[in-house]
Each structure stands twice: as structure tokens, then as C-alpha cells.
Design a protein around this motif. Structure first.
Motif, short mmCIF file in Angstrom:
data_model
loop_
_atom_site.label_atom_id
_atom_site.label_comp_id
_atom_site.label_asym_id
_atom_site.label_seq_id
_atom_site.Cartn_x
_atom_site.Cartn_y
_atom_site.Cartn_z
N ASN A 98 -64.79 99.09 14.71
CA ASN A 98 -66.04 99.84 14.67
C ASN A 98 -67.04 99.32 15.70
O ASN A 98 -67.79 100.09 16.30
N LYS A 99 -67.00 98.01 15.94
CA LYS A 99 -67.89 97.43 16.97
C LYS A 99 -67.52 97.98 18.34
O LYS A 99 -68.39 98.32 19.14
N MET A 100 -66.20 98.08 18.59
CA MET A 100 -65.75 98.65 19.86
C MET A 100 -66.24 100.09 19.99
O MET A 100 -66.75 100.50 21.05
N ALA A 101 -66.10 100.85 18.92
CA ALA A 101 -66.50 102.25 18.96
C ALA A 101 -67.99 102.37 19.24
O ALA A 101 -68.44 103.20 20.04
N LYS A 102 -68.78 101.52 18.60
CA LYS A 102 -70.23 101.57 18.80
C LYS A 102 -70.59 101.20 20.24
O LYS A 102 -71.60 101.64 20.76
N ALA A 103 -69.76 100.36 20.85
CA ALA A 103 -70.02 99.96 22.24
C ALA A 103 -69.44 100.96 23.22
O ALA A 103 -69.34 100.67 24.42
N GLY A 104 -69.03 102.12 22.74
CA GLY A 104 -68.51 103.16 23.63
C GLY A 104 -67.05 102.99 23.98
O GLY A 104 -66.56 103.61 24.93
N LEU A 110 -58.83 103.23 19.56
CA LEU A 110 -57.84 104.13 18.96
C LEU A 110 -56.50 103.99 19.68
O LEU A 110 -55.44 104.03 19.05
N ALA A 111 -56.56 103.81 21.00
CA ALA A 111 -55.31 103.71 21.77
C ALA A 111 -54.56 102.44 21.41
O ALA A 111 -53.35 102.47 21.18
N THR A 112 -55.26 101.32 21.32
CA THR A 112 -54.54 100.08 21.01
C THR A 112 -54.02 100.12 19.57
O THR A 112 -52.95 99.59 19.27
N ALA A 113 -54.75 100.81 18.69
CA ALA A 113 -54.26 100.97 17.32
C ALA A 113 -53.00 101.83 17.32
O ALA A 113 -52.02 101.52 16.63
N ALA A 114 -53.01 102.89 18.13
CA ALA A 114 -51.86 103.80 18.15
C ALA A 114 -50.63 103.13 18.73
O ALA A 114 -49.54 103.18 18.13
N PHE A 115 -50.79 102.46 19.90
CA PHE A 115 -49.64 101.80 20.50
C PHE A 115 -49.17 100.64 19.63
O PHE A 115 -47.97 100.41 19.47
N GLY A 116 -50.13 99.91 19.07
CA GLY A 116 -49.77 98.79 18.20
C GLY A 116 -49.00 99.26 16.98
O GLY A 116 -47.98 98.67 16.60
N SER A 117 -49.45 100.36 16.38
CA SER A 117 -48.75 100.92 15.23
C SER A 117 -47.34 101.34 15.62
O SER A 117 -46.39 101.12 14.88
N PHE A 118 -47.24 101.96 16.81
CA PHE A 118 -45.93 102.43 17.25
C PHE A 118 -44.97 101.26 17.44
O PHE A 118 -43.84 101.28 16.94
N ILE A 119 -45.44 100.24 18.14
CA ILE A 119 -44.55 99.10 18.42
C ILE A 119 -44.18 98.39 17.12
O ILE A 119 -43.01 98.07 16.88
N ILE A 233 -70.69 109.48 12.37
CA ILE A 233 -69.32 109.44 12.89
C ILE A 233 -69.40 109.33 14.40
O ILE A 233 -70.12 110.08 15.06
N ILE A 234 -68.69 108.38 14.95
CA ILE A 234 -68.75 108.17 16.39
C ILE A 234 -67.82 109.17 17.07
O ILE A 234 -66.63 109.23 16.77
N PRO A 235 -68.37 110.00 17.95
CA PRO A 235 -67.52 111.00 18.61
C PRO A 235 -66.53 110.33 19.55
O PRO A 235 -66.80 109.26 20.08
N VAL A 236 -65.38 110.97 19.74
CA VAL A 236 -64.36 110.33 20.57
C VAL A 236 -63.60 111.38 21.36
O VAL A 236 -63.42 112.51 20.91
N GLY A 237 -63.20 111.02 22.56
CA GLY A 237 -62.36 111.90 23.37
C GLY A 237 -60.92 111.51 23.17
O GLY A 237 -60.54 110.95 22.14
N ARG A 238 -60.10 111.78 24.17
CA ARG A 238 -58.70 111.42 24.08
C ARG A 238 -58.52 109.90 24.23
O ARG A 238 -59.09 109.31 25.14
N PRO A 239 -57.77 109.27 23.32
CA PRO A 239 -57.62 107.82 23.43
C PRO A 239 -56.87 107.45 24.71
O PRO A 239 -55.92 108.13 25.10
#
Lengths: 502, 177
Positions: A98-104, A110-119, A233-239
Motif C-alpha cells: 500500500n505504501k508503494m501504491a501511495k507513492a505512485g 501489482l506486477a511484482t505480486a503477479a510475477f511472484g505469485s506465478f513463480i 482506492i488508488i487508481p492503477v493502470g496496467r501493471p
């Protein structure tokens, strides 16, 4: 390698248009419910149990597996974009995410969560492929006494290790066991705890109990404390993530996986401890320790991988021993029993095709999550804006639908309301839900196996410890109990000011 | 310990609420369930006592004993000031006052569903149930809520009938649907 051949056959069975469709639906549905507050994968699988009446077991379990993996993934999206994690397993992700998201840097989180989950999912499922059959082969040799001991260990471990109050955990467990008593006693054919109501004669359907405790209890609880001001809710584009982010993420992914899988594989390991350990480790090893607390990418990558690896690990005891150690696995086990499939160590022999198709579909689901969810992230973020009255009215609606579909009688709706109120009380009084659900499912199995063991030993109680494995397992239980009593006493003496968690 | 983490869940125990006596509801519930188990099991017979020494009674009695025990332990813990950890969540704000009236209204809507589902059928009762729930939870657009509820209930009726072969109760619309 025998396992690899089996796995290839599994892929063959899983890659049919129908099964791929079920995998896609499961992954999308799982992510959606993971993102949405109030519903989780366990509740969703419980609500979908009616499909087992008309859908092939393989297809149903492919979908359930997709929901399971997808739910984990969706939960991390929520905890990054909102600052209130829904599940205890994503509490840690929320800290840095959430801190990362707040810092833009929401896209990178989201990307590191997605790749991390995948691996983590890929490695975890690979380990599952090799470990689960091996454990099953060992476990098949065990007789009833040992198996009984292992079930007792699982029940106690899940209850005692998870949650903050052991006393309240055991309250949940024994209430679950009491619910399991209702119905016809399998050995003597007598009705128990039916209070003269013939509709209770077949026992209380696990769908009704699970949906009531998870869905109705949750909806009523939220209704009492519904947040008046909606959260930001912090808006987000494509991870996406850059080269530098990858460089900082790949080691945490692997270390997180190493923490998560073993914890998931042992009963009661859970996801809380490995995500916490992963976070602490990354903070110690990081080259940017100053960023921790302000949005360090390692603090998202590691715990997310640990979370998903533990999810894969949970499937080891479920498939190899028939022991569920979390809520979703428990409901999947109930679905298995609904199909008339006996869960247990013999599963790899008796339902070989089903099991290998399921494992293959885990790989497929894991891959689908990555390719579908990276582009869909903005959509998932929008889902968080669902008006809450509709969300919770919808949960109540589908919960009622699921319960009604079991036997098509209003009586199940009445049971649903009753257990929903029990679920509400459990949330209010801090009684954990998981021990109750596991107690409902495993209780009757434990009783049946206990009595069969004694039938075989002609009523001789020493028959319970006639196998070395059984003796070892009971010794582990005794040691655990002593250890907990000692640490409890020491802790109690050290700080008498803090809460007595009994 | 340096390895502690500040989680985002706010502390639920306020200093002035030292004892949570409402927890005796749990104690009472445990005692009731345990007593039901004991009374019910007392009426069971064990016809195969030589070979099945456990019989149908022992398991319920064991559970009942454990429920009495946990009830007693919980009573002691409550009196010594044990506070339950109420469950958090994305939409849960535990700092607010609990609105038990909303919960009671939802239970009322639920009872209405139970009472009418056979008579009105799933399509009508389900639609009213959805609208009733969302209005109770703070929605004000009752016409839209009814429309969504109807779409959901009619949609699920046909999905279950055609897709799964499960005929949900049709009620007074039997023959029309």
C-alpha cells in the motif's frame, strides 16, 4: 519418471476446450472474489458446490483449483490498492504494497505480486507433483490406527497453532464436532441429535454449514459495522515493472517460495507465519533497508511468493492424506465426498486420472492468472467500487440460492439463518471459523475410524497404538501440548498486564 | 524484539471496556449444546457392545465434556478480563458503533424469504429478498434494486433449471415459468 508421465496424461485430459473453459472461469471468478471484500475462495467454492450435481468431477475440480489460486492473487490486489487487508495471509503484503501504491508505484507493486505469485505457484505445484505421490505411497501402508492418530494431530494442530486465542479455537473445534454428530450413526443406524425432526436425519449438509458460517455470518457482521465513509482506492493502470525492479524482486520471490511451501504442507502451517518470516528476512537482507516502511518492492515480492507457495503446499496433505488444512481445501474435500470419492492416501491409486488432471490444471491455472490478470488489473480495481448494499445483498442472495439448491426445501434456509447467526456470534466473540469447518468435515471420519479400529482389534483399546507411526504421532501431540503449556506459563509470568489469551 | 510489525488493524479493546461480559452468551450457548448432546446420547443403545466398545454414545459424551470444560475455562477467562479479538475486514470499521438494528432487519428479511419461498417461488421471493437486503443496507433506489433482484432470481432459476437440472421452487408461477 512415473510422475512425469502421469502429469503429461493429466495435461492431456486438462487441455480440452471444456476443461480450459472451466479453468478460465475459475481463475477469473477466483480473482474477482479475492478482490471483492466480504467473499473469499472458500465461500465461493462452497456456493458453487451445486454444480457438482451435473458437472464431471475433473471439470469441477479444475474450476475449484482456479478459484483457489485466483483468490490468493485477488487478495493481494485488494491489499495493495486498499489499506485494509481482507485475509490474514495478505496482511504483510499490505504493509509495503500500500505504501508503494501511495507513492505512485501501484503498477510495480501489482506486477511484482503477479510475477511472484506465478513463480511461487509454478515451483510449489512442481514440488507438489513430486512430494504428494511419494507421501501417499508411504501413507497407504499405514493402517487405521496411524491414520486416526494423524487425523487427530491435524485437528489439534489447526486449532492450536492458528489464531490468537487457543481456548476460542477449541470452542470452534468442539462446536464443529457437535454439528458433525447430527444425523444417522453409521455403525448402529440410530439417529443422533435430530430432536425428532426427520429433515435432520441425513445430517446437516456441509454446504449449508459452510455457506452459513462464511457468507451469512460475514454479511451480517459487516452489516453491523459497515464503513460509512468509503475507502480511498488508488487508481492503477496496467501493471509493469522495470529491469531494476526485476533485479530486486527475483531473490525475494525464490526465498518467499522456500518459506511458504513447507509451511503450507504441514497441518496448521498456514500462510501467516511464512509471509511474516519472508518480510523479516527481506528487510534484513535488503540493500535498501531505508525503503522498508515506505514502500520497498522486496517487501511485496517475498511475502506474496510465500503466500502462494503455501497455497500450493496446502494441497499436499489434502491430496496425499485427505486432510484439509485450510478452509478452501476443506470445502474441496467436501465436494470430493459429494462425488462419492473417498479422500485419503489411496486417492492417487483409485482416482489417478482425476488427481493428475487436477495437478496439471494447477499449472494451467497459474499460467492463466499471469496472462489474464496483468491486463485486467484496472478492471479488478474498478470492481472494488461495487456499491456495498449490492455487494452484500448479492452475497446473501447467492448464499440462499446455494443452500436452497441442496435439497430444495425451505428448511435448509432456516438452518442457513441459524448457522449464519452462529457465524455472526463467532466473529463478534473472536471464535475462529476454520476449526469449526474442519471439525464438521473430519469429526465423523475420526469417529468412524476410531470405532472401526476397535472393531478390528475386537474391542481392545491397545489396538489404537498397535502401529509405531501411531505411537510417534501421539508422542508428537503430547510433546506439542507440553511445549505449549510451558511457553504459555513462561509468557504468562513475564507479562501479566497483557491480555489473558488462555 | 526488533522483529515486530505494526499491522493496520486498529486495536479493538478500548481502555474503559475492561471486561466483555457479553461473552457469557458464548458460555450459555456451549452449555446448551453440551446438554443437548448428553441428553440425546443417553437415549441411544449400543447393540454391539462387545466388539464396538466405543458405541454411539462415547463420542457425543466426549464432545459434551469438552464443551463444558471450554465453557468453564472461558468463564474464568472472561472474569479475568479476556477480550475477544473481533474480526476485521475491508468493509468493517470496528471503531464505529455496532448497528445491531440493521442486523435485526436483515434477519427479518431472511425470515420473510424462508416463509414465502415455497408459496411465491424462488423468482419472486428471491427478488424481494435481494431488494430487501440492499435497501436495509442503505440503498435508496428501490425500483432499481427490485429490477436487479428480479434479473438475478429469474436468471438463476433458469440457469439452475436448464444448466444443472435443479428445479428451484416455482411457487405461484408454476406453469408460467
Amino acid at each position: 519418471m512415473d510422475n512425469l508421465n502421469n502429469l503429461m496424461d493429466g495435461f492431456g485430459a486438462a487441455i480440452t476446450p471444456t476443461n480450459l473453459l472451466f479453468a478460465c472461469v475459475g481463475v477469473l471468478l477466483g480473482t474477482a472474489v479475492g478482490v471483492l471484500p466480504g467473499i473469499g475462495p472458500a465461500m465461493t467454492v462452497a456456493l458453487l458446490l451445486p454444480i457438482t450435481y451435473n458437472v464431471e468431477p475433473a471439470s469441477a475440480f479444475i474450476m475449484f483449483a482456479g478459484i483457489y489460486y485466483g483468490g490468493m492473487y485477488g487478495g493481494s490486489t485488494t491489499s495493495i490498492l486498499l489499506n485494509t487487508p481482507g485475509e490474514s495471509s495478505s496482511v504483510i503484503t499490505a504493509i509495503e504494497g500500500n505504501k508503494m501504491a501511495k507513492a505512485g508505484r501501484a503498477a510495480q507493486a501489482l506486477a511484482t505480486a503477479a510475477f511472484g505469485s506465478f513463480i511461487a505457484g509454478a515451483i510449489g505445484t512442481t514440488l507438489l507433483t513430486f512430494f504428494a505421490p511419494w507421501i501417499a505411497v508411504q501413507a497407504v501402508k499405514l493402517g487405521d490406527p496411524s491414520y486416526l492418530a494423524i487425523m487427530v494431530l491435524a485437528l489439534i494442530a489447526v486449532t492450536a497453532v492458528l489464531g490468537s486465542s487457543k481456548l476460542r479455537g477449541f470452542i470452534g473445534l468442539f462446536l464443529g464436532l457437535a454439528i458433525g454428530i447430527v444425523g444417522i450413526d453409521s455403525l448402529t443406524g440410530q439417529s443422533r441429535m435430530i430432536f425428532g425432526i426427520p429433515l435432520l436425519g441425513d445430517g446437516i449438509d456441509i454446504v449449508v454449514v459452510a455457506v452459513a458460517i462464511f457468507a451469512i455470518g460475514e454479511a451480517l457482521w459487516v452489516a453491523a459495522f459497515l464503513r460509512r465513509r468509503p475507502q480511498e482506492i488508488i487508481p492503477v493502470g496496467r501493471p509493469w515493472m522495470g529491469k531494476d525492479d526485476f533485479k530486486r524482486s527475483w531473490k525475494p520471490w525464490l526465498r518467499g517460495t522456500a518459506f511458504g511451501f513447507p509451511f503450507g504442507a504441514v497441518p496448521a502451517g498456514g500462510a501467516e507465519l511464512p509471509t511474516f518470516l519472508s518480510y523479516v528476512t527481506e528487510r534484513k537482507l535488503s540493500k535498501h533497508p531505508e525503503e522498508f516502511g515506505h514502500g520497498a518492492i522486496e517487501g511485496v515480492a517475498g511475502p506474496e511468493a510465500a503466500n502462494n507457495a503455501s497455497a500450493a503446499g496446502t494441497l499436499v496433505p489434502m491430496l496425499a492424506l485427505g486432510l484439509p488444512t485450510n478452509a478452501t481445501a476443506a470445502i474441496m474435500l467436501a465436494a470430493m465426498m459429494g462425488y462419492g470419492i473417498q479422500p485419503g492416501p489411496a486417492l492417487f491409486e483409485s482416482e489417478s486420472t482425476l488427481v493428475w488432471t487436477l495437478i496439471a490444471s494447477l499449472f494451467i491455472g497459474n499460467f492463466l492468472l499471469l496472462v489474464l490478470n496483468l491486463p485486467l488489473a484496472p478492471l479488478w480495481a474498478k470492481l472494488l467500487q461495487t456499491p456495498r448494499p449490492y455487494l452484500y445483498a448479492g452475497i446473501l442472495f447467492f448464499a440462499s440460492l446455494g443452500a436452497l439448491a441442496v435439497n430444495l426445501q425451505w428448511f435448509d434456509l432456516a438452518l442457513l439463518l441459524f448457522f449464519g447467526l452462529v457465524g455472526l456470534g463467532m466473529r463478534r466473540f473472536g471464535v475462529p471459523v476454520l476449526p469449526l469447518i474442519i471439525g464438521v468435515i473430519l469429526g465423523p471420519l475420526v469417529e468412524e475410524r476410531l470405532r472401526k479400529t476397535l472393531l478390528l482389534s475386537s474391542g481392545d483399546w491397545s489396538g489404537l497404538v498397535s502401529e509405531p507411526t501411531a505411537i510417534i504421532v501421539y508422542a508428537i501431540i503430547a510433546l506439542g501440548a507440553i511445549g505449549m503449556a510451558v511457553t504459555g506459563a513462561v509468557r504468562g509470568r513475564k507479562d501479566t498486564t497483557t491480555e489473558v489469551s488462555a | 524484539m526488533s522483529d515486530t510489525i505494526q499491522t493496520t488493524t486498529p486495536p479493538t479493546a478500548t481502555p474503559e471496556r475492561r471486561r466483555d461480559l457479553a461473552q457469557f452468551i458464548v458460555v450459555a450457548f456451549l452449555v446448551v449444546v453440551a446438554t443437548l448432546l448428553v441428553v440425546d446420547a443417553a437415549g441411544l443403545r449400543n447393540d454391539f457392545a462387545e466388539t464396538d466398545p466405543v458405541g454411539p454414545k462415547v463420542f457425543p459424551w466426549f464432545i459434551a465434556a469438552m464443551l463444558y470444560l471450554t465453557a468453564a475455562l472461558l468463564s474464568i477467562a472472561i472474569l479475568r478480563g479476556s477480550i475477544p479479538e473481533e474480526e476485521g475486514g475491508e468493509d468493517v470499521d470496528l471503531d464505529q458503533r455496532a448497528e445491531w438494528l440493521t442486523v435485526a432487519k436483515l434477519v427479518g428479511v431472511f425470515v420473510f424469504l424462508i416463509a414465502t419461498v415455497d408459496l411465491l417461488g424462488w423468482t419472486i421471493a428471491g427478488a424481494l429478498f435481494f431488494a430487501g437486503c440492499s435497501l436495509t443496507l442503505g440503498s435508496r433506489t428501490w425500483l432499481r434494486d427490485l429490477a436487479i433482484g428480479t434479473a438475478l432470481s429469474v436468471g438463476s432459476f433458469y440457469a439452475f433449471y436448464v444448466g444443472l437440472g435443479v428445479p428451484l421452487p416455482a411457487g405461484i408461477l408454476d406453469g408460467i415459468l
